[in-house]
Structures are given as structure tokens and as C-alpha cells.
Scaffold this motif. Structure first.
Motif, mmCIF file in Angstrom:
data_model
loop_
_atom_site.group_PDB
_atom_site.id
_atom_site.type_symbol
_atom_site.label_atom_id
_atom_site.label_comp_id
_atom_site.label_asym_id
_atom_site.label_seq_id
_atom_site.Cartn_x
_atom_site.Cartn_y
_atom_site.Cartn_z
ATOM 1 N N TYR A 24 -9.968 1.123 6.902
ATOM 2 C CA TYR A 24 -10.876 1.006 5.925
ATOM 3 C C TYR A 24 -10.621 1.742 4.733
ATOM 4 C CZ TYR A 24 -14.305 -0.559 9.664
ATOM 5 O OH TYR A 24 -14.883 -1.324 10.504
ATOM 6 N N ILE A 25 -9.909 2.711 4.875
ATOM 7 C CA ILE A 25 -9.371 3.637 3.897
ATOM 8 C C ILE A 25 -8.310 2.629 2.759
ATOM 9 C CG2 ILE A 25 -7.806 5.668 3.019
ATOM 10 C CD1 ILE A 25 -8.834 6.976 5.641
ATOM 11 N N ILE A 26 -7.410 2.137 3.570
ATOM 12 C CA ILE A 26 -6.668 1.258 2.729
ATOM 13 C C ILE A 26 -7.497 -0.094 1.933
ATOM 14 C CG2 ILE A 26 -4.767 -0.593 2.682
ATOM 15 C CD1 ILE A 26 -3.916 1.049 5.540
ATOM 16 N N PHE A 27 -8.244 -0.515 2.722
ATOM 17 C CA PHE A 27 -8.988 -1.702 1.968
ATOM 18 C C PHE A 27 -10.014 -1.132 0.646
ATOM 19 C CE2 PHE A 27 -12.250 -5.140 1.602
ATOM 20 C CZ PHE A 27 -11.551 -6.056 1.698
ATOM 21 N N VAL A 28 -10.538 0.121 1.005
ATOM 22 C CA VAL A 28 -11.466 0.554 -0.165
ATOM 23 C C VAL A 28 -10.667 0.971 -1.398
ATOM 24 C CG1 VAL A 28 -12.767 2.579 -0.861
ATOM 25 C CG2 VAL A 28 -13.272 1.431 1.448
ATOM 26 N N PHE A 29 -9.361 1.552 -0.883
ATOM 27 C CA PHE A 29 -8.437 2.011 -1.957
ATOM 28 C C PHE A 29 -8.022 0.674 -2.738
ATOM 29 C CE2 PHE A 29 -4.457 3.436 -3.904
ATOM 30 C CZ PHE A 29 -4.865 4.422 -4.532
#
Length: 649
Positions: free
Chosen positions: A62-67
Motif C-alpha cells: 500500500y505504501i509503495i502504491f500510494v507513493f
């Protein structure tokens, strides 16, 4: 040549600009894919550690995708701005807005599909290494290689949707621009950067408020931490948009400092660059700060876990809650240790659980004679006499109680007393050590301890805790053990065996294991390290890409400036020095600011969250980002200077 070929040729001709964007996107796709490959592994659910690691990697996804959304949105916007003159020429030649929109969409789609393909290919090539590394770091059982079709499909669809949606969304950037504005591109003269002294002071006030909120004392809670984070982020934004411009303006007032060598050139130019790149520098600083704090916390927690282990001399501590089970439990423990050929000594002691004032800083309260029994067993010096109403205190360095035990008096709260005991701290000529698995101890005089013990009412008799500690001389090695060392393996076995007896009603007493606590904490931190290191790498690579995009968008403007300056005598050496210094400031200012923020935040929160001394972990994390940024700077600077050198007369 059809329209698709035209779009492809545009991407190929602008390869220098798109290269960093392509590599960064491919790197994000690769990391996302490798995490997905791990999450979808058929053997992952067969172990508890695997399930925990899988949950951590889902959060990382999730963090990677949002970033990635923020990264792609920012990158496409930068490219559209840099190519505005090209779009103006196309409009002048008769291209409609719809045709330009279609061209931009196809170009973004070509780069997106290429980065997805490259990321998946890179992930497959490194998949075996990734699985081996994940097993080694997290301590799970072997994970065999498998063909991750599901992970590949999930990654491809997720990022294809991301590139398509953001490509459509960014078309609004130039839809309203007229041809004359597009043709002007970035050649319009810039006005001198303005500064609002009110906003500059507000930025300083917000940063100061964040520090004061984090000090917090006993009243620090989650809401204050979130408020401190918000004020710190806004303060960082105003620092770049207002405070830096104000500082440069003050610097320019000093002719003695400014009018030497090329200082007038690069200082004046930096005022424009920092103002123009303020939002980008702000984003990079926040990203690196988050990454530095995450890495710093993991390193500090790992170091603190080792300190807790080494400061605790007892391998096991058996808590007596029901006397009737003691004989059978001790016989069972002796049988288990004898099977392994482990020789041990036991120490029985009594203690109270206490707190410093109204805080949640826990301390172990023992009598002088009880402590001296432990000191004699450990070969340590005995404590001298302790006066009535006085106490000698010990807290592990870096623990939460260390600061509050430095005063002349301490308020000691016990659960069965209505008011805290006001004790005078007696200096000790003896270096105290921990007496059990806890990190802090307060030693009372025998008379004071006996008074508390004798004053217990019938319903409070269970407030006096009795423990039997196990001292194993063979396990007193220096430093932290390996996860396969006997004290870890036997410690886990004995702990879980006692828990099984407790669950089956064989006993009502409890036993803690120093090795088991250390090993489980280390395994959890290893999992967090494994997840966090790749997220930190993405933040680092993306921050360098942000800076590269901004420098490329300003390249034509810098070319014109240095071409003009070369006509009036500026040499290659001065050009290299001035441009290199400006690029260095853009690359390293965010890292320095992030390092300072990380040091301040973790220093203020470290003791409260039992992180210990955070200086070395923070310097290590910041140094790693600084080294990575130095590598990016060397590559970008060399390419940038070559481009500028071509326009020098």
C-alpha cells in the motif's frame, strides 16, 4: 509514419529526460512485484512468522502504491512543463488539443508499459535471490521458487491502471494554455523571489512547536504526536518556501561575503532555484525523513533489544503465584535442563512493582539484602547501608526511567498505597546491575521494605511478588547470541513447555525466558527491516529522480544564462564550480534537514518508547542516505555539466 510511431519516436528522442523516470518506475514495479510474489507464495501461511511477514509486506504494498501515485503525478507534470514549447510548435502547425492529448497519453502509456515489463523482468531475475534473502532475514522455513503468475498479473494490472488514470488526469495541465504561452515555455523572465516575513516567522514557530509538543513529559500521547507531526510538516514547507529565501536575502546584504569569486552568481541563482523547487524539496525532505526515522527506529530498537538481553544476567525467571505448584514446576524445570546438560543456580527474591510518580515508567522495587544476594551470586559488589526514607536507583542507559531517576528525590508509586513514597536518592559508590529481565530497579533499606511488606492488607498480599531466578554461568557470554545458540533454543523450549503446562491447568505459575524474549523481538525487527529497507530504497531513488526532473526542466534556461555569461568572460572552471555547487545544495539540503529532524524526533521519543541512545542509529541511517545521494549527485552532475559545457563560448 502513423500516430503511434510518432509518439514512440518522441519518447526515443527525449530518452535523456525520460531515462530516470523509466528506471525509477521500473524499480518501483520490481519491488511491488517481489513483495506480491512473497504475499502470494503458497507456503507462506504454513508458519506464524510467514503470516506476520505477509501482513507487513501487504502494508508495504500500500505504501509503495500510494507513493507511486505521487511520483508518477509529479513526474508527468514536470515533463509536460519542460516540453511546453514543443507542444506550442505542434499547435502552431495545426495540431488540435485532442491530438496533443492523445500524443501525451500514448507517450505516457509507452513508458508505463515499458517500465512494467522491465520491472517484472527484473523481479523474475531476482526472485530466487529475494526468496532466499527473505527466509534468511525473517528466520522462516525454506520458501521454494514458484512461477508467480498471480503476482505478475496483479502487479501489471495495478500499475497499468495507475499509468492510464494519471495520464488522463495530467492532461488538464496544459489544456487551457494558449499557443503563445506554450511557445514561451520557461523563457519568460522571472521576478525576484519574494518573502513573507510573517510566514517565515510562522515556519520557525511551527518547527519550535513541534519540538515542544514532542517533549511532552508524562502527558505525551498519540494525539500530541500527530499534532507535532502536522506542525513539523507545515513548518518544513514554510522553511523551504519562506525561511530559505529570507536567509539568502539576508546573505545578499553582505557585500564582503557575497562579492568574492563566483559567490554572487551562485547565491543569486540559488534564491531562484530554491524558491522554484520549494515544493519538490519539501516532498523529498518529508520522504527521506520518514525513511530515516523508520530505519533509525529499527536500528535503535535492535540495539536496545541487545542491551536488554546483555543487562539481564538471569536466563529464566519463575514467578510464584500459587505455592502449591512450585515443587512440581521446579522438578519439571530441573528435568528439562538436566536433559540438556545445563548446570544452573537459583536465587529466590521478593519485590514490588512500582512506578515513578504518575508516569508509566516501571521499576522493580527490592530490599538491600535481596539485591546483595543477587550481587553475591553475580560476583558484583554489595551495596552499603541505605538510610530510612532513602533509596538507591538504577536504570539502564537510554531507558524511559533513566531521566527521572537523576534527581535528588523520586516519588515512588505502589498500587496498594494511596500516595507515592517520597524517597531521597542516595548516591551509590557501587555500579548497580539489573536484577531480572526488567531494566530499572529501586533498592530500599531493609527496614522500609519490611514496613511495606508487613503493612500489606489481606487483599493486597498478592502485591508482593516472589520470583525464582535461574543463573546459568555457561550462558554469560558477551554480546548478543545467535538465534541457534543453546540459550535461545533451550529458552524457547522451556518457555513454551511452561506455557503448555499453564494452559492445561498443570500449574498457575508463569516463567519468562530471556532468550525467548530476545529472539522473538529480533525476528519481528528482522521482518520490519526486510520490509522497510526496500521502501527506504524507493524513497531514495525517487527523491533523486525528483531532483533530476526539476534540473532537466530548467536545463534550457541555464544553458541560455551560462551562454550569455561565457560571452562576458565566465570560464569553464567557474561554470563547473557554480553549477556543481547549486546541484549539490539541491541534493544534500534535504538529507541534512531530514537528518536533523530525525535526530530531534527520535531523541525526544527514544526514551519514552525504550529506544535507548539513538545517536548511532540516526547517524547510520542518515549516512546511508547521504552516501546514496552522493552517488546520484555524481551521476546527475556529470551529465548536467556536459550539457552546459556545450553552450560555453
Amino acid at each position: 509514419m502513423n500516430f503511434l510511431q510518432f509518439a514512440f519516436n518522441n519518447v526515443k528522442r527525449n530518452a535523456r529526460a525520460y531515462f530516470a523516470y523509466f528506471l525509477s518506475s521500473a524499480f518501483m514495479v520490481m519491488i511491488f512485484f517481489t513483495y506480491a510474489m512473497f504475499i502470494f507464495h503458497p507456503d507462506l501461511a504454513k508458519s506464524e512468522m510467514g503470516r506476520m511477514t505477509g501482513i507487513g509486506m501487504e502494508v508495504a504494498e500500500y505504501i509503495i502504491f500510494v507513493f507511486s501515485i505521487l511520483f508518477v503525478l509529479f513526474s508527468i507534470g514536470s515533463f509536460l512543463k519542460a516540453r511546453s514549447k514543443e507542444f506550442g510548435v505542434l499547435s502552431l502547425l495545426g495540431a488540435t488539443t485532442g491530438s496533443i492529448n492523445r500524443l501525451v497519453f500514448l507517450e505516457n502509456l509507452i513508458i508505463g508499459v515499458g517500465s512494467i515489463a522491465a520491472g517484472l523482468a527484473g523481479g523474475l531475475l531476482l526472485s530466487k535471490l529475494f526468496l532466499l534473502l527473505s527466509v534468511k532475514v525473517t528466520g522462516m522455513n525454506r520458501l521454494p521458487f514458484y512461477m508467480p503468475w498471480k503476482a505478475m498479473g496483479f502487479t501489471a494490472v495495478a500499475f497499468l491502471v495507475l499509468f492510464v488514470v494519471l495520464s488522463v488526469f495530467t492532461l488538464v495541465f496544459f489544456r487551457k494554455n494558449r499557443v503563445i504561452e506554450l511557445l514561451g515555455g520557461g523563457s519568460k523572465p522571472k521576478t525576484e523571489p519574494r518573502v513573507s516575513w510573517v510566514l517565515a516567522l510562522l515556519g520557525v514557530a511551527l518547527l519550535t512547536s513541534a519540538v515542544l509538543l514532542l517533549k511532552g513529559g508524562d502527558g505525551l500521547d498519540f494525539s500530541k504526536v500527530m499534532l507535532a507531526a502536522a506542525t513539523g510538516i507545515w513548518g518544513t514547507y514554510f522553511f523551504y518556501t519562506q525561511v530559505t529565501v529570507a536567509l539568502i536575502r539576508l546573505l545578499k546584504r553582505s557585500r564582503r561575503l557575497l562579492w568574492r569569486g563566483t559567490r554572487l552568481l551562485w547565491v543569486s541563482e540559488m534564491a531562484y532555484k530554491i524558491k522554484d523547487n520549494a515544493r519538490m524539496l519539501f516532498m523529498v525532505t518529508v520522504a527521506i525523513s520518514l525513511a530515516c526515522m523508520s530505519v533509525g527506529v529499527i536500528l535503535a530498537a535492535n540495539a536496545q533489544n541487545e542491551r536488554v538481553y546483555t543487562d539481564n544476567p538471569f536466563a529464566f525467571s519463575y514467578g510464584v503465584y500459587e505455592q502449591e505448584f512450585v515443587e512440581a514446576d521446579m522438578a519439571w524445570i530441573d528435568e528439562q535442563l538436566s536433559k540438556q546438560g545445563v548446570r544452573y543456580e537459583t536465587l529466590e527474591r521478593e519485590s514490588f512493582f512500582g512506578y515513578i510518580g504518575s508516569s508509566n515508567f516501571y521499576v522493580d522495587v527490592v530490599s538491600r539484602s535481596e539485591y546483595n544476594k543477587a550481587a553475591a551470586l553475580l560476583g558484583a559488589k554489595s551495596l552499603p547501608e541505605i538510610g530510612k526514607g532513602r533509596a538507591i536507583a538504577y536504570a539502564m542507559e537510554g531507558s524511559a526511567a533513566a531521566n527521572v531517576l537523576k534527581g535528588e528525590t523520586i516519588p515512588l508509586s505502589l498500587s496498594f498505597l494511596e500516595e507515592p513514597l517520597q524517597l531521597e536518592l542516595q548516591p551509590s559508590v557501587v555500579s548497580l546491575t539489573g536484577t531480572n529481565s526488567h531494566t530499572s530497579v529501586v533498592v530500599l533499606s531493609d527496614a522500609d521494605f519490611a514496613g511495606l511488606k508487613n503493612g500489606l492488607s489481606a487483599e493486597n498480599q498478592n502485591r508482593l511478588y516472589r520470583n525464582i531466578d535461574f543463573y546459568i554461568p555457561a550462558w554469560q557470554q558477551k554480546g548478543a547470541p545467535g538465534l541457534q545458540d543453546p540459550n535461545i533454543v533451550i529458552g524457547k523450549s522451556l518457555y513454551y513447555g511452561m506455557m503448555n503446562r499453564l494452559e492445561n491447568g498443570v500449574t498457575d505459575n508463569y516463567m519468562s525466558s530471556r532468550g525467548r524474549a530476545y529472539a522473538e523481538t529480533r525476528e519481528q525487527l528482522s521482518m520490519l527491516s526486510f520490509v522497510g529497507i526496500f521502501i527506504a530504497a524507493i524513497f531514495s531513488v525517487s527523491s533523486a529522480s525528483f531532483l533530476y526532473f526539476k534540473l532537466y526542466s530548467e536545463l534550457n534556461q541555464d544553458r541560455r544564462m551560462y551562454h550569455s555569461l561565457s560571452k562576458i568572460g565566465l570560464g569553464d572552471r567557474e561554470m563547473r564550480y557554480s553549477s556543481s555547487l547549486q546541484i549539490a545544495l539541491l541534493f544534500f539540503i534535504p538529507v541534512v534537514i531530514s537528518g536533523i529532524q530525525t535526530m530531534v524526533v527520535l531523541s525526544l521519543l527514544g526514551a519514552r518508547f525504550l529506544l535507548g541512545d539513538v545517536t548511532v542509529p540516526v547517524l547510520t541511517a542518515t549516512g546511508a542516505f547521504l552516501a546514496a545521494q552522493l552517488l546520484y549527485f555524481a551521476v546527475v552532475r556529470s551529465r548536467y555539466v556536459v550539457q552546459l559545457k556545450r553552450v560555453m563560448v
